[in-house]
Design an enzyme around this catalytic site. Structure first.
Site, PDB file in Angstrom:
ATOM      1  N   LYS A 193     -21.064  17.284  32.313  1.00 26.17           N
ATOM      2  CA  LYS A 193     -21.025  17.050  33.774  1.00 26.17           C
ATOM      3  C   LYS A 193     -19.581  16.233  33.939  1.00 26.17           C
ATOM      4  O   LYS A 193     -19.595  15.246  33.429  1.00 26.17           O
ATOM      5  CB  LYS A 193     -22.682  16.320  34.344  1.00 26.17           C
ATOM      6  CG  LYS A 193     -23.150  17.843  33.675  1.00 26.17           C
ATOM      7  CD  LYS A 193     -24.600  16.662  34.556  1.00 26.17           C
ATOM      8  CE  LYS A 193     -25.508  16.843  35.802  1.00 26.17           C
ATOM      9  NZ  LYS A 193     -26.547  16.282  35.853  1.00 26.17           N
ATOM     10  N   ILE A 194     -19.014  16.592  35.337  1.00 21.00           N
ATOM     11  CA  ILE A 194     -18.224  15.375  36.238  1.00 21.00           C
ATOM     12  C   ILE A 194     -18.584  15.494  37.077  1.00 21.00           C
ATOM     13  O   ILE A 194     -18.754  16.348  37.188  1.00 21.00           O
ATOM     14  CB  ILE A 194     -16.460  16.602  35.559  1.00 21.00           C
ATOM     15  CG1 ILE A 194     -16.398  16.588  34.244  1.00 21.00           C
ATOM     16  CG2 ILE A 194     -15.207  15.446  35.690  1.00 21.00           C
ATOM     17  CD1 ILE A 194     -14.697  16.836  33.573  1.00 21.00           C
TER      18      ILE A 194
END
Length: 371
Positions: free
Chosen positions: A140-141
């Site tokens: 997750k970014i």
């Protein structure tokens, strides 16, 4: 199996759980949700892990081992969370294989403190991808300005990405371009595009929370009539942007080379205002090819009394745009709302990360002293 969850799946909505803990894994409750409640994916975040580690004795031995080895808190957190995500990936591996890699995904967030540092975010993504070492993992970014290049770089290296903290349509368009850029790089580098996946997490309920507070301050009848309408309108327009991107020449060319769609993911779908129906952010956001990640309370509510009545997005674009126009007419600035939400989202993201770091650092010191 819930008939409502069956209907959601039949409409093309993937049901994911927005929660992960070692207790859930060890007790078999996650397996039960996969087998009985149509759960085909999991999202997590630093807040979820902080709560799990704070309340879970199942982490004690691993923390004690890290303390004895003198592991720094940053690496200890990676090891603890990667252990849970790897385990969850294994639980969901049959779903991953049965869906040909579409579902069965588990997300792990990068260090919140590097959200505005592109190089550090890329380095963190590489480290987590290597550490978990499961094909059905998502890194997750957050969709910050600096995060966009990190997203493209990671995808270009074959790392599957969950883009998070999207609030605005303009930022979502940037995310879609970053996705295409990354997949173009992956294709040029010779990666198998079918092995790379991505979702774009568009936040829902927080939009209503922010907009409703502004409408309440305005206080006119016109403003009151718009309460609770912004979030669903915003998400529906995001789906329209997704469809427009899918119709583009670059998207079609990469799809022909094996690229999978970057699916829209509805995040923050637990209802914050008790005046609203507790399943509204599921019932009103049904369309093919989307993901809805829910806290377990919302998942149970949908299973029990959700109103799944087919596609509720197509055909609603004009109405959704009218809601945003009406908000502007009563004095609510969309641009300011989404700016505030992104800023608050990043602050909360970092605060949750800091809480997790401080909590675990205290435990490591305590266990070193007791050794």
């Amino acid at each position: 199996m819930s008939e409502n969850l069956d209907r959601l799946a039949a409409e093309g909505v993937a049901v994911w759980l927005d929660d992960l803990s070692r207790e859930r894994l060890a007790s078999g409750r996650l397996t039960d949700l996969v087998e009985e409640q149509r759960v085909v994916g999991i999202t997590s975040n630093p807040t979820i892990f902080a709560k799990a580690i704070r309340s879970g004795a199942l982490y004690d031995e691993q923390v004690k081992g890290h303390a004895r080895r003198g592991v720094r808190v940053e690496e200890a957190i990676r090891l603890l969370t990667a252990f849970d995500v790897r385990w969850a990936c294994d639980v969901l591996r049959p779903v991953y294989e049965a869906s040909d890699g579409v579902d069965g995904r588990v997300s792990l967030e990068v260090d919140p403190r590097v959200a505005h540092d592109t190089a550090a975010t890329v380095a963190e993504a590489r480290a987590l991808w290597w550490l978990v070492d499961r094909p059905n993992m998502f890194v997750k970014i957050p969709a910050t300005q600096k995060g966009l290049e990190a997203i493209s770089t990671a995808l270009g290296e074959g790392i599957s990405i969950n883009v998070t903290l999207i609030f605005s349509l303009d930022r979502y368009d940037q995310v879609l371009r970053a996705f295409l850029d990354g997949m173009g790089r992956a294709h040029a580098a010779g990666h198998d595009l079918t092995s790379i996946a991505s979702v774009a997490s568009f936040f829902v309920s927080r939009v209503d929370t922010e907009v409703d507070s502004r409408l309440d301050k305005i206080g006119t009848p016109e403003a009151r009539d718009l309460r609770g309408r912004a979030a669903i309108a915003n998400a529906r327009l995001a789906y329209q942007h997704f469809e427009q991107a899918c119709a583009g020449d670059r998207w079609r060319a990469l799809a022909a080379a094996g690229m999978r769609p970057q699916r829209p993911l509805w995040a923050s779908t637990g209802v914050k205002d008790p005046a609203y129906r507790d399943t509204r952010y599921v019932d009103e956001l049904v369309a093919p090819g989307v993901v809805n990640t829910m806290p377990e309370q919302t998942l149970r509510a949908v299973a029990d009394h959700g109103r799944i009545q087919g596609d509720t997005i197509h055909g609603a674009y004009g109405e959704a745009q009218q809601v945003l126009d009406d908000l502007a007419a009563v004095g609510v600035s969309y641009e300011d709302v989404v700016r505030v939400l992104e800023d608050e989202g990043i602050r909360t993201f970092r605060a949750s990360g800091n809480e997790l770091f401080e909590q675990l650092d205290g435990e490591l010191h305590a266990k070193r002293a007791a050794a």
